[in-house]
Design a protein around this motif. Structure first.
Motif, PDB file in Angstrom:
ATOM      1  N   GLU A 229       0.838  -1.191   0.000  1.00 18.67           N
ATOM      2  CA  GLU A 229       0.000   0.000   0.000  1.00 18.67           C
ATOM      3  C   GLU A 229       0.870   1.237   0.000  1.00 18.67           C
TER       4      GLU A 229
ATOM      5  N   ARG B 179      -3.406  -5.161 -13.092  1.00 15.59           N
ATOM      6  CA  ARG B 179      -4.440  -4.473 -12.302  1.00 15.59           C
ATOM      7  C   ARG B 179      -5.833  -4.852 -12.792  1.00 15.59           C
ATOM      8  N   THR B 182      -6.949  -8.420 -11.732  1.00 19.44           N
ATOM      9  CA  THR B 182      -7.155  -8.690 -10.305  1.00 19.44           C
ATOM     10  C   THR B 182      -8.009  -7.648  -9.595  1.00 19.44           C
ATOM     11  N   GLU B 184      -6.755  -5.116  -8.338  1.00 17.12           N
ATOM     12  CA  GLU B 184      -5.888  -4.558  -7.295  1.00 17.12           C
ATOM     13  C   GLU B 184      -4.980  -3.506  -7.908  1.00 17.12           C
ATOM     14  N   LYS B 189      -0.031  -6.649  -4.411  1.00 13.86           N
ATOM     15  CA  LYS B 189      -1.284  -7.378  -4.162  1.00 13.86           C
ATOM     16  C   LYS B 189      -1.766  -8.092  -5.419  1.00 13.86           C
ATOM     17  N   ALA B 190      -1.641  -7.424  -6.567  1.00 11.33           N
ATOM     18  CA  ALA B 190      -2.060  -8.044  -7.825  1.00 11.33           C
ATOM     19  C   ALA B 190      -1.277  -9.332  -8.059  1.00 11.33           C
ATOM     20  N   LYS B 193      -2.460 -12.134  -5.860  1.00 15.20           N
ATOM     21  CA  LYS B 193      -3.749 -12.678  -6.307  1.00 15.20           C
ATOM     22  C   LYS B 193      -3.555 -13.574  -7.535  1.00 15.20           C
TER      23      LYS B 193
END
Lengths: 308, 308
Positions: A229, B179, B182, B184, B189-190, B193
């Motif tokens: 993040e 992005r 997913t 995200e 994070k992508a 996933k």
């Protein structure tokens, strides 16, 4: 332990990101630079200006990090520089909603006597004439003068900017600004051209895409650490600059190899800064967290290919 | 010397960039992948389809690089896949002016018997059902199946794409596509996933900003080499993939460390590809040039900070 002189804003910011918003919080280039540099064994001072509205607790915070504030002018009845901005969803662009220069409009920096022999001078983004007046006050040539600037001064004070960058060693600038300053799209060519304008070292900041260091025929690249993040990019560039300057002041190493390490340390600290609003993450950042993330930086980029 | 099976387009491209334009020249994902992979000691084959209009000299070029073309179908009276595009001034975006699928519309890939035991399968960007049919034809599970795809299939064949990526080991995809796939924004994070969807390794290509390799909790980053001039980005992603796949096929090393090196080799070769139109630079690229630039990659990224 080297001496680091920091010149830049100490300000109030009011920030909105997709993740929330703040009231007026502590901000400003010199604030972020000073907090980042305090991660190193340096003797640092901030030269800046604020109004009477600046909270004592913010000044106490900076002092608690060992930062000399004798060059911080507090204007009676004056108001502190204030910036309000809102980031777009991708956090890569933002709108400035309010800018109030306030006391900054009359900033006439006075370098304290005990920092006129500073080893490293970090000139935060300010009017180039203000940056120049600091250089003129130095009693001996610092080992390294680092200057940050932005497109606003290219549009509005190009002769003064062209003049001050003749006297510096390192310029930090983003990719679009490097292109604007030189008219070259290729960052390699832009960096070559900037080196003919004064600075021996050119740092091109690319935000989430990392930073490049150019010196003669050498190029070094440090990525930004990929983060789960990014919360608030405000101050990331100044934190980078503060880590860079702090490392050089602490080590005295102004070789290309030294500045490579400075770029890594700057990128490393910037990766923390963006994790919380404003200065929050930097205020209590501990040495062991910094070292742990340096390991991550190493594994992120180091490889072992047998070269022929 | 491992076996590498390459599936993708062999095509005609017509390209306009700010630096000039071409007539119909040799292009296509499999072409760029094959040329890049030929820099390594691999036994490679291309499975593809072209029309009778494909020039013999282009096929001879591929054959001269040791690429088996027995799986390349030449359709009598058919026309070869044709793409015409124009790049914008920054070379980061382009407009497609013409796309003629021609024979590609009926592409039904047949894997040659002597490549049904390939060690590495590189599936260039194609309809995911076509990619799946290749996997189904393999007689033993390859050591590594690498798949390239794009947003077009996310928009138009998501169920088939979701199905094929369950069966692969490495996906190469750009940042925007990661992005989109997913939902995200954070690439970290992508990539997490995407790993739950099948591939153990996720390569996120960021063009001039480099490439990221994700595997479990590990991340590795390779920058793009900063170049004086980028002339034509066409095929850069496929050249990257070809260098990546070729290195793995040649070494048999499918560990994270092996794939890190593969990313560096892919990035290194892509830096050549963009220096001339189409395949021009790759056609005569010599091993000593490749090795020299690997040294540049090393100095670009390697640093030596004492970690605590």
């Amino acid at each position: 332990m080297g001496k680091l002189l920091i010149v830049g804003t100490v300000a109030f910011d009011e920030i909105e990101t997709p993740f929330g918003k703040t009231d007026r919080i502590l901000g400003g280039a010199a604030t972020f630079i000073g907090l980042a540099a305090s991660q190193f064994d340096v003797d640092s001072a901030i030269v800046s200006i604020v109004g009477e509205d600046m909270d004592q607790e913010h000044l106490d915070l900076l002092a608690s990090k060992g930062i000399d504030l004798s060059g911080l002018e507090i204007v009676k009845g004056g108001k502190t520089f204030y910036w309000k901005g809102k980031y777009h969803n991708d956090l890569n662009s933002r709108d400035t909603l309010v800018t109030e220069l306030n006391t900054l409009a009359d900033f006439n920096p006075i370098v304290p006597n005990n920092f006129k022999d500073a080893d490293v001078v970090m000139l935060g983004n300010l009017h180039p004439s203000v940056q120049m007046s600091v250089i003129d006050q130095m009693e001996k040539r610092p080992k390294l003068i680092i200057l940050d600037t932005m497109n606003f001064w290219m549009d509005n004070a190009l002769p003064e900017l062209t003049d001050v960058i003749k006297h510096i060693d390192v310029i930090t600038i983003n990719d679009e600004e490097a292109r604007q300053l030189t008219g070259e799209y290729s960052l390699v060519k832009a960096a070559e051209k900037i080196q003919t304008m004064g600075p021996k070292f050119v740092v091109i900041k690319k935000g989430e895409h990392g930073a490049l260091l150019f010196h003669e025929d050498n190029v070094f690249f440090a990525p930004a650490l990929p983060l789960e993040e990014v919360f608030d990019p405000t101050g990331a560039g100044d934190t980078f600059a503060g880590g860079f300057a702090g490392y050089v002041a602490a080590t005295g190493n102004t070789s290309f190899n030294g500045l490579k390490n400075a770029v890594i340390h700057g990128s490393n600290l910037a990766s923390f800064s963006v994790e919380r609003f404003g200065t929050e993450r930097m205020e209590n950042l501990e040495r062991h967290e910094v070292n742990k993330r340096l390991h991550q930086f190493k594994t992120l980029t180091q490889f072992d290919i047998e070269l022929k």
